[in-house]
Design a protein around this motif. Structure first.
Motif, PDB file in Angstrom:
ATOM      1  N   ALA A 138     -55.498 -20.973  -5.508  1.00 50.64           N
ATOM      2  CA  ALA A 138     -55.072 -21.610  -4.272  1.00 50.64           C
ATOM      3  C   ALA A 138     -55.049 -20.621  -3.111  1.00 50.64           C
ATOM      4  O   ALA A 138     -54.781 -21.004  -1.985  1.00 50.64           O
ATOM      5  CB  ALA A 138     -53.682 -22.231  -4.451  1.00 50.64           C
ATOM      6  N   TYR A 139     -55.324 -19.354  -3.360  1.00 43.97           N
ATOM      7  CA  TYR A 139     -55.238 -18.321  -2.359  1.00 43.97           C
ATOM      8  C   TYR A 139     -56.611 -17.742  -2.072  1.00 43.97           C
ATOM      9  O   TYR A 139     -57.440 -17.606  -2.969  1.00 43.97           O
ATOM     10  CB  TYR A 139     -54.294 -17.199  -2.814  1.00 43.97           C
ATOM     11  CG  TYR A 139     -52.856 -17.620  -2.833  1.00 43.97           C
ATOM     12  CD1 TYR A 139     -52.005 -17.313  -1.793  1.00 43.97           C
ATOM     13  CD2 TYR A 139     -52.361 -18.375  -3.899  1.00 43.97           C
ATOM     14  CE1 TYR A 139     -50.681 -17.728  -1.796  1.00 43.97           C
ATOM     15  CE2 TYR A 139     -51.047 -18.790  -3.910  1.00 43.97           C
ATOM     16  CZ  TYR A 139     -50.211 -18.467  -2.858  1.00 43.97           C
ATOM     17  OH  TYR A 139     -48.924 -18.887  -2.866  1.00 43.97           O
ATOM     18  N   PHE A 140     -56.833 -17.387  -0.817  1.00 47.70           N
ATOM     19  CA  PHE A 140     -58.088 -16.750  -0.450  1.00 47.70           C
ATOM     20  C   PHE A 140     -58.055 -15.291  -0.877  1.00 47.70           C
ATOM     21  O   PHE A 140     -57.098 -14.565  -0.609  1.00 47.70           O
ATOM     22  CB  PHE A 140     -58.311 -16.843   1.062  1.00 47.70           C
ATOM     23  CG  PHE A 140     -59.453 -16.003   1.519  1.00 47.70           C
ATOM     24  CD1 PHE A 140     -60.759 -16.448   1.353  1.00 47.70           C
ATOM     25  CD2 PHE A 140     -59.242 -14.753   2.072  1.00 47.70           C
ATOM     26  CE1 PHE A 140     -61.828 -15.672   1.757  1.00 47.70           C
ATOM     27  CE2 PHE A 140     -60.302 -13.969   2.481  1.00 47.70           C
ATOM     28  CZ  PHE A 140     -61.602 -14.426   2.320  1.00 47.70           C
ATOM     29  N   ASN A 141     -59.094 -14.848  -1.562  1.00 53.08           N
ATOM     30  CA  ASN A 141     -59.243 -13.447  -1.934  1.00 53.08           C
ATOM     31  C   ASN A 141     -60.690 -13.036  -1.730  1.00 53.08           C
ATOM     32  O   ASN A 141     -61.613 -13.774  -2.084  1.00 53.08           O
ATOM     33  CB  ASN A 141     -58.873 -13.222  -3.411  1.00 53.08           C
ATOM     34  CG  ASN A 141     -57.420 -13.527  -3.695  1.00 53.08           C
ATOM     35  OD1 ASN A 141     -56.533 -12.852  -3.201  1.00 53.08           O
ATOM     36  ND2 ASN A 141     -57.180 -14.574  -4.477  1.00 53.08           N
ATOM     37  N   ASP A 142     -60.875 -11.852  -1.153  1.00 56.49           N
ATOM     38  CA  ASP A 142     -62.221 -11.286  -1.090  1.00 56.49           C
ATOM     39  C   ASP A 142     -62.659 -10.811  -2.468  1.00 56.49           C
ATOM     40  O   ASP A 142     -63.813 -10.990  -2.862  1.00 56.49           O
ATOM     41  CB  ASP A 142     -62.255 -10.091  -0.128  1.00 56.49           C
ATOM     42  CG  ASP A 142     -62.048 -10.485   1.312  1.00 56.49           C
ATOM     43  OD1 ASP A 142     -62.960 -11.104   1.882  1.00 56.49           O
ATOM     44  OD2 ASP A 142     -60.971 -10.187   1.864  1.00 56.49           O
ATOM     45  N   LEU A 143     -61.716 -10.183  -3.178  1.00 59.37           N
ATOM     46  CA  LEU A 143     -62.007  -9.546  -4.458  1.00 59.37           C
ATOM     47  C   LEU A 143     -60.899  -9.884  -5.440  1.00 59.37           C
ATOM     48  O   LEU A 143     -59.740 -10.056  -5.045  1.00 59.37           O
ATOM     49  CB  LEU A 143     -62.079  -8.014  -4.294  1.00 59.37           C
ATOM     50  CG  LEU A 143     -63.057  -7.482  -3.246  1.00 59.37           C
ATOM     51  CD1 LEU A 143     -62.758  -6.019  -2.936  1.00 59.37           C
ATOM     52  CD2 LEU A 143     -64.494  -7.626  -3.732  1.00 59.37           C
ATOM     53  N   GLU A 144     -61.246  -9.942  -6.711  1.00 60.65           N
ATOM     54  CA  GLU A 144     -60.243 -10.195  -7.744  1.00 60.65           C
ATOM     55  C   GLU A 144     -60.464  -9.230  -8.900  1.00 60.65           C
ATOM     56  O   GLU A 144     -61.600  -8.997  -9.321  1.00 60.65           O
ATOM     57  CB  GLU A 144     -60.320 -11.633  -8.245  1.00 60.65           C
ATOM     58  CG  GLU A 144     -59.198 -11.980  -9.222  1.00 60.65           C
ATOM     59  CD  GLU A 144     -59.184 -13.447  -9.600  1.00 60.65           C
ATOM     60  OE1 GLU A 144     -58.293 -13.838 -10.385  1.00 60.65           O
ATOM     61  OE2 GLU A 144     -60.057 -14.195  -9.127  1.00 60.65           O
TER      62      GLU A 144
END
Length: 300
Positions: A138-144
Motif C-alpha cells: 500500500a506504500y510507494f517505494n522506489d526500492l525494496e
C-alpha cells in the motif's frame, strides 16, 4: 458484501475530526463549514455501515470502530502524501523511498546510512521497515529489500548478501556446550518465519532430536534479546545479526562453526531503466557496499 473504498476526501475529513475530536475545529483546519464536515462524516459512516463518532451536545468522541480505524487512515494519508512529494514535489529526483525487512534495516543498513547521506547530502531518504501493520504494497517505494530464495521478486533484482548461521548464547551458557548434542540441554529460540532454523542446523550437525525444547518468536532481534535474558540459545544470522549479538553480550557456541544459509537478501524494483536518479544512486551505493561486505565476511 464488499464495501467500496471510501472517498479520499471523506477520509481526510474523518482524520481531522478524529484528531481534534471536534467537527468545528476540523472545519476550521480544512477551510470547510461545520455542516459540510458533519455531512461527509455521515456519508463515510453510511458507506462503512458503522458509527465512527458518538455525537454529544458540544463534542464528538470516537467509537471503538473509529479508534481502530484512525491509525490506518492516518498511515494511508501519509503514504499518499509521501508518494506525491516523492513523485511530483519541487525536487522529485532527490527523494528515495526504501522498504526493507527489519533485520537488514536494523542490523546492516541503518547503522551505515550516514555514509550514503555524507556522500549524497542532497538526497532525502525514507527508510521503512516491517514494523508497519499495513501491507507494504500500500506504500510507494522506489526500492525494496527482501529476504528469501533466489527467485523473481520483481522485474529486476540484485543479490545483496547471504547469511552465516551459528548458535549463540550468554557466555555462561555457551561454556556448557561442547558438542552439538549439548544444545538439546537448553531451550532453543526459534524464529518461526525463517525457513533455515534449528532443524537446518540439526541436519548440518547430524543431530537427531526427538523432543527439542523450543520457544518461538517472529524476529531475530527479539530472539537475541531472549537469549540475552538467559531463556536459551538463539541462531545468529551474520552479518545482519552482528549488531544485535554484540549489544546483547552473546557469544558463539561450538567455536563459532558457521553454516551457509540457503537464502539471500535481494534488492528489488520494477525496472532498473526507470529508476529515478536518487534511487539509482542509492542502488549503486548499496551494491558497492554489499560487495565489500561479502569480501570482508569470513566464510566456512
Amino acid at each position: 458484501m464488499a464495501i467500496a473504498v471510501p472517498s479520499l476526501n471523506w477520509l481526510r475529513v474523518f482524520e481531522a475530526a478524529a484528531r481534534s475530536e471536534s467537527f468545528a475545529r476540523a472545519a476550521e483546519d480544512l477551510n470547510m463549514s461545520t455542516p459540510s464536515v458533519s455531512q461527509q462524516i455521515r456519508a463515510l459512516e453510511e458507506r462503512l455501515g458503522r458509527a465512527l463518532f458518538e455525537r454529544h451536545a458540544r463534542s464528538v468522541v470516537l467509537t471503538d470502530a473509529g479508534v481502530a480505524y484512525l491509525p490506518l487512515v492516518q498511515q494511508a494519508l501519509q503514504s499518499v502524501e509521501n508518494a506525491t512529494l516523492g513523485l511530483f514535489g519541487a525536487n522529485p529526483t532527490q527523494q528515495v523511498f526504501i522498504q526493507s525487512v527489519q533485520i537488514f534495516a536494523q542490523g546492516l543498513l541503518a547503522p551505515r546510512l550516514a555514509l550514503f547521506i555524507e556522500k549524497y547530502d542532497n538526497v532525502a531518504v525514507t527508510l521503512n521497515t516491517g514494523f508497519r501493520r499495513l501491507d507494504s504494497s500500500a506504500y510507494f517505494n522506489d526500492l525494496e529489500i527482501v529476504f528469501g530464495r533466489q527467485r523473481t521478486h520483481g522485474l529486476d533484482s540484485d543479490v545483496l548478501v547471504g547469511e552465516e548461521l551459528y548458535p549463540v548464547a550468554r557466555p555462561d551458557i555457551a561454556d556448557l556446550i561442547n558438542t552439538p548434542k549439548d544444545l538439546l540441554n537448553f531451550r532453543l529460540i526459534e524464529v518461526a518465519p525463517e525457513r533455515a532454523g534449528w532443524h537446518f542446523l540439526f541436519d548440518h550437525y547430524k543431530l537427531h532430536a526427538e523432543t527439542p525444547k523450543f520457544v518461538y518468536t517472529d524476529d531475530t532481534s527479539t530472539a537475541m534479546v531472549m537469549a540475552q535474558g538467559g531463556m536459551g540459545i538463539a541462531i545468529a544470522r551474520a552479518p545482519a545479526s552482528n549488531e544485535a549479538m554484540k549489544s546483547g553480550g552473546l557469544v558463539p557456541c561450538l567455536g563459532g562453526d558457521a553454516i551457509h544459509g540457503p537464502e539471500f537478501f535481494h534488492l528489488v524494483y520494477r525496472d532498473c531503466t526507470t529508476l529515478r536518479p536518487a534511487a539509482r544512486l542509492f542502488r549503486d551505493w548499496l551494491l558497492n557496499w554489499c560487495s565489500e561486505l561479502r569480501r570482508a565476511t569470513p566464510t566456512t
